[in-house]
Design an enzyme around this catalytic site. Sequence first.
Site, short mmCIF file in Angstrom:
data_model
loop_
_atom_site.label_atom_id
_atom_site.label_comp_id
_atom_site.label_asym_id
_atom_site.label_seq_id
_atom_site.Cartn_x
_atom_site.Cartn_y
_atom_site.Cartn_z
N GLU A 49 0.95 -1.28 0.01
CA GLU A 49 -0.03 -0.16 -0.06
C GLU A 49 0.76 1.27 0.00
O GLU A 49 1.74 1.53 0.80
CB GLU A 49 -0.92 0.02 1.26
CG GLU A 49 -1.82 1.05 1.60
CD GLU A 49 -2.59 1.60 0.30
OE1 GLU A 49 -3.68 0.75 0.10
OE2 GLU A 49 -2.34 2.73 -0.33
N ASP A 98 -8.97 0.94 -6.95
CA ASP A 98 -9.33 2.20 -7.66
C ASP A 98 -9.90 1.72 -8.92
O ASP A 98 -9.19 1.04 -9.66
CB ASP A 98 -8.21 3.16 -7.74
CG ASP A 98 -7.67 3.50 -6.23
OD1 ASP A 98 -8.44 3.50 -5.38
OD2 ASP A 98 -6.77 3.74 -6.20
N ASP A 134 -17.22 -2.50 -5.99
CA ASP A 134 -18.50 -1.97 -5.88
C ASP A 134 -18.75 -1.20 -7.27
O ASP A 134 -19.80 -0.50 -7.42
CB ASP A 134 -18.72 -0.96 -4.78
CG ASP A 134 -18.06 0.28 -5.11
OD1 ASP A 134 -16.68 0.08 -5.64
OD2 ASP A 134 -18.15 1.33 -4.25
N GLU A 175 -15.48 -0.93 1.74
CA GLU A 175 -16.80 -1.66 1.42
C GLU A 175 -17.85 -1.12 2.36
O GLU A 175 -19.15 -1.16 1.95
CB GLU A 175 -16.60 -3.18 1.94
CG GLU A 175 -17.65 -3.77 1.89
CD GLU A 175 -17.43 -5.32 2.39
OE1 GLU A 175 -16.13 -5.70 2.79
OE2 GLU A 175 -18.54 -6.32 2.33
C1 SAM Z 1 -10.67 2.15 -2.95
S1 SAM Z 1 -8.88 2.05 -1.97
C2 SAM Z 1 -9.39 0.36 -1.10
C3 SAM Z 1 -8.67 0.28 0.03
C4 SAM Z 1 -8.92 -1.09 0.92
N1 SAM Z 1 -8.57 -2.32 0.08
C5 SAM Z 1 -10.48 -1.12 1.22
O1 SAM Z 1 -11.30 -1.94 0.75
O2 SAM Z 1 -11.06 -0.32 2.20
C6 SAM Z 1 -7.70 1.32 -3.11
C7 SAM Z 1 -6.35 1.29 -2.50
O3 SAM Z 1 -5.79 0.68 -3.39
C8 SAM Z 1 -4.27 1.46 -3.22
N2 SAM Z 1 -3.66 1.25 -4.56
C9 SAM Z 1 -3.67 2.01 -5.68
N3 SAM Z 1 -2.82 1.76 -6.44
C10 SAM Z 1 -2.06 0.95 -6.03
C11 SAM Z 1 -1.01 0.14 -6.46
N4 SAM Z 1 -0.37 0.17 -7.59
N5 SAM Z 1 -0.18 -0.72 -5.64
C12 SAM Z 1 -0.62 -1.04 -4.36
N6 SAM Z 1 -1.85 -0.29 -3.81
C13 SAM Z 1 -2.38 0.55 -4.71
C14 SAM Z 1 -4.59 2.82 -2.81
O4 SAM Z 1 -3.69 3.65 -2.23
C15 SAM Z 1 -5.88 2.77 -2.04
O5 SAM Z 1 -5.65 2.54 -0.43
#
Ligand code: SAM
Length: 194
Positions: A49, A98, A134, A175
Amino acid sequence: MAAEETSLDPAQLFAEDMREIWLEIGFGSGEHLAQQAIENPSVGIIGCEPYINGVARLLADIDQHNLTNVKIYRDDARILLRALQDISIARTFILFPDPWPKMRHHKRRIIGPSTIPSLCRLMPAGAELRIATDDPSYKEWILQHMLACDGFEWRARQPQDWRVRPVDWPATRYEMKANAAGRQCSYFMFDRRG
Ligand SMILES: C[S@@+](CC[C@H](N)C(=O)[O-])C[C@H]1O[C@@H](n2cnc3c(N)ncnc32)[C@H](O)[C@@H]1O
């Protein structure tokens, strides 16, 4: 963590012998990862992360529960995927990645043509890949790309298999927000084919 490509043996990162090594990509604030680590003390879990506040929250959980089976990689998961040894990861979680909804940004999606072959390389036959989203367009994208890949088989046999979160799959912060906003979440489980 620095490593030659495909040379990093994740089992070596842990002080004790671990039964399996699991990987969570984009753990956000880490509540799912921490709960899995508590419930599975003989499994080593690597969390990836780049979001520093999320890393800080997970570190607080690690301290509070004295977890010795968690390692954190604070950068882009794609770097880590390239570094890890073949067939070294028994389970991977990619929970609410994302969605990058604009078409011109689709190439930034973490699930896609560049990462799925890496997951095939890293995960042995029988290993499990869990993905949640989602976002309706990302849901279609995930299924389209995963079903086109010979390396994984979708476990679902009926709608509730992807509409209902399994009991051994703790909820994430993202979520809970999606549910509160009335968005339907999808929970996909894929098995690595032999
Ligand atoms: C929408 S959030 C979801 C976070 C968590 N999994 C949740 O369900 O609460 C997406 C997460 O993916 C991380 N992220 C985005 N691109 C990434 C990458 N290339 N490698 C690792 N993490 C990444 C972001 O920093 C963010 O914390």
